[in-house]
Design an enzyme around this catalytic site. Structure first.
Site, PDB file in Angstrom:
ATOM      1  N   THR A  39       0.818  -1.211   0.000  1.00 54.87           N
ATOM      2  CA  THR A  39       0.000   0.000   0.000  1.00 54.87           C
ATOM      3  C   THR A  39       0.850   1.258   0.000  1.00 54.87           C
ATOM      4  O   THR A  39       0.453   2.284  -0.566  1.00 54.87           O
ATOM      5  CB  THR A  39      -0.913  -0.021   1.242  1.00 54.87           C
ATOM      6  N   SER A  86       1.592  -7.670  -0.639  1.00 57.35           N
ATOM      7  CA  SER A  86       2.462  -8.530   0.172  1.00 57.35           C
ATOM      8  C   SER A  86       1.982  -9.977   0.271  1.00 57.35           C
ATOM      9  O   SER A  86       2.736 -10.851   0.684  1.00 57.35           O
ATOM     10  CB  SER A  86       2.679  -7.931   1.556  1.00 57.35           C
ATOM     11  N   THR A 119       1.552  -4.228   4.227  1.00 53.18           N
ATOM     12  CA  THR A 119       1.421  -4.481   5.663  1.00 53.18           C
ATOM     13  C   THR A 119       0.867  -5.868   5.995  1.00 53.18           C
ATOM     14  O   THR A 119       1.078  -6.369   7.094  1.00 53.18           O
ATOM     15  CB  THR A 119       0.511  -3.426   6.317  1.00 53.18           C
ATOM     16  N   ASP A 120       0.141  -6.478   5.024  1.00 51.27           N
ATOM     17  CA  ASP A 120      -0.552  -7.733   5.370  1.00 51.27           C
ATOM     18  C   ASP A 120       0.408  -8.839   5.821  1.00 51.27           C
ATOM     19  O   ASP A 120       0.122  -9.564   6.768  1.00 51.27           O
ATOM     20  CB  ASP A 120      -1.384  -8.224   4.173  1.00 51.27           C
TER      21      ASP A 120
HETATM   22  N1  DAS Z   1      -2.238  -4.364  -0.091  1.00 53.64           N
HETATM   23  C1  DAS Z   1      -1.819  -4.897   1.125  1.00 53.64           C
HETATM   24  C2  DAS Z   1      -0.428  -5.503   1.100  1.00 53.64           C
HETATM   25  O1  DAS Z   1       0.262  -5.355   0.107  1.00 53.64           O
HETATM   26  C3  DAS Z   1      -2.037  -4.064   2.321  1.00 53.64           C
HETATM   27  C4  DAS Z   1      -0.996  -3.069   2.713  1.00 53.64           C
HETATM   28  O2  DAS Z   1       0.087  -2.937   2.195  1.00 53.64           O
HETATM   29  O3  DAS Z   1      -1.303  -2.348   3.669  1.00 53.64           O
HETATM   30  O4  DAS Z   1      -0.083  -6.106   2.075  1.00 53.64           O
END
Ligand code: DAS
Length: 349
Positions: A39, A86, A119-120
């Site tokens: 993100t 991610s 973040t995931d």
């Molecule tokens: N799109 C998600 C990821 O790539 C969420 C994020 O990055 O916050 O993990």
């Protein structure tokens, strides 16, 4: 030599010295940014959209040039390792990243590394790096909860703080760190606790290592590392053994464990209920797998707590590791060729 000539030589020497010290004080610490997507590099249709955007749409050069203040804290170089959500980060990317960082941190001109990440699964990459990067220098994993195109996007400030942290001598000898929302967490313990909130990265029981106040990192304690923290050398590894995570719930078929093994799992992590518990049927399957030499680590779906030691036949209690961190650790241990007792010692001691 005449007096005026001596004075001239002294003046020239002084000028040279002062220009050298000016240069030295002007040189910022070297920080290398490794971008993987997420993100923080995400683009949405509108500036109010905070979901439904494309993660990993912006390259690392654009991420860095969007934050000119980075040049005030570090001399930055960057590398695009991947540019994806991610959920797509895999062992090939993890190994590439770990090897690149280990190599780069040997360079005396490099003080630290920053990894930009979705973040995931950020905590998995951060934990993997924590166990496989051998250096006292700081490694900071950073993401964002709002895409780069959103009003009040959190990515630019998070990136600036991550680079500031990686450039700071105060950040040495603390293992890999996670930085979001002005908070500094240990990669060893920190987990994503909320699907959408900005203050999602926490270690509920262990807390934060420090925080950013007025643009500067402030640590709560002297450098310290977690108890019984393992370390692995992946410099010669090209693949890692498959470890599956199986989630426990009521009325569960007990054959899911043997199905995972038939599909190539060399180790299993169970996200058990409570203290790593499962149904009696699944327990029977765990005993069969353990008897065949396939380690089964019992973690917890509760999100917190310590899963206590189990009897040898019944599996391995995951200790402090949540299921996703237990999977990484078990895979690294299997890659090392560790036997069952050695593997148990990582988790239960
Ligand atoms: N799109 C998600 C990821 O790539 C969420 C994020 O990055 O916050 O993990």
């Amino acid at each position: 030599m005449q007096l005026s000539t001596i004075a001239g030589v002294i003046t020239a020497a002084c000028l040279l010295l002062s220009s050298q010290s000016l240069l030295a004080s002007d040189t910022k610490p070297g920080v290398t940014i490794y971008a993987t997507g997420g993100t923080i590099a995400g683009k949405a249709e509108s500036d109010t959209a905070t979901t439904g955007y494309k993660a990993g749409a912006i390259g690392v050069q654009d991420l860095v040039s969007a934050v000119p203040a980075i040049a005030n804290v570090a001399t930055v170089q960057s590398e695009q390792i991947a540019n994806t959500a991610s959920g797509n980060i895999n062992q090939a990317i993890l190994l590439k990243l770990s090897k690149a960082i280990n190599q780069q941190l040997k360079n005396p001109d490099t003080h630290g590394a920053v990894v930009t990440h979705g973040t995931d699964t950020l905590e998995e990459t951060a934990f993997f790096l924590d166990l496989t990067v051998k250096s006292d220098k700081p490694v900071v994993v950073v993401g964002a909860m709002r895409p780069a195109t959103a009003i009040s996007a959190d990515g630019p400030m998070n990136l600036l703080e991550a680079v500031t942290l990686a450039a700071s001598p105060r950040a040495d000898k603390r293992g890999v760190m996670v930085l979001l929302n002005d908070r500094i967490g240990s990669a060893f313990y920190t987990t994503k606790t909320n699907a959408t909130a900005l203050d999602t990265f926490k270690a509920n029981e262990q807390g934060y290592l420090g925080a950013f106040y007025a643009g500067k990192p402030y640590f709560f304690y002297q450098p310290a590392l977690p108890e019984n923290k393992p370390s692995f050398d992946v410099s010669d590894k090209t693949t890692l053994p498959k470890v599956d995570i199986l989630y426990s719930y009521q009325d569960q078929d007990s054959d899911f464990l043997s199905t995972a093994i038939e599909h190539g799992a060399k180790g299993i992590v169970i996200a058990g209920s409570g203290n790593g518990a499962t149904s009696s049927g699944v327990k029977e399957e765990i005993r069969k797998a353990m008897a065949k030499g396939i380690p089964v680590v019992l973690s917890t779906r509760t999100g917190n707590g310590y899963v206590t030691a189990k009897t040898k036949e019944d599996g391995i209690g995951s200790g402090v590791y949540n299921p996703q961190k237990a999977r990484i650790l078990l895979s690294l241990a299997l890659a090392d060729g560790d036997n069952m007792e050695k593997i148990r010692s990582y988790f239960e001691e």
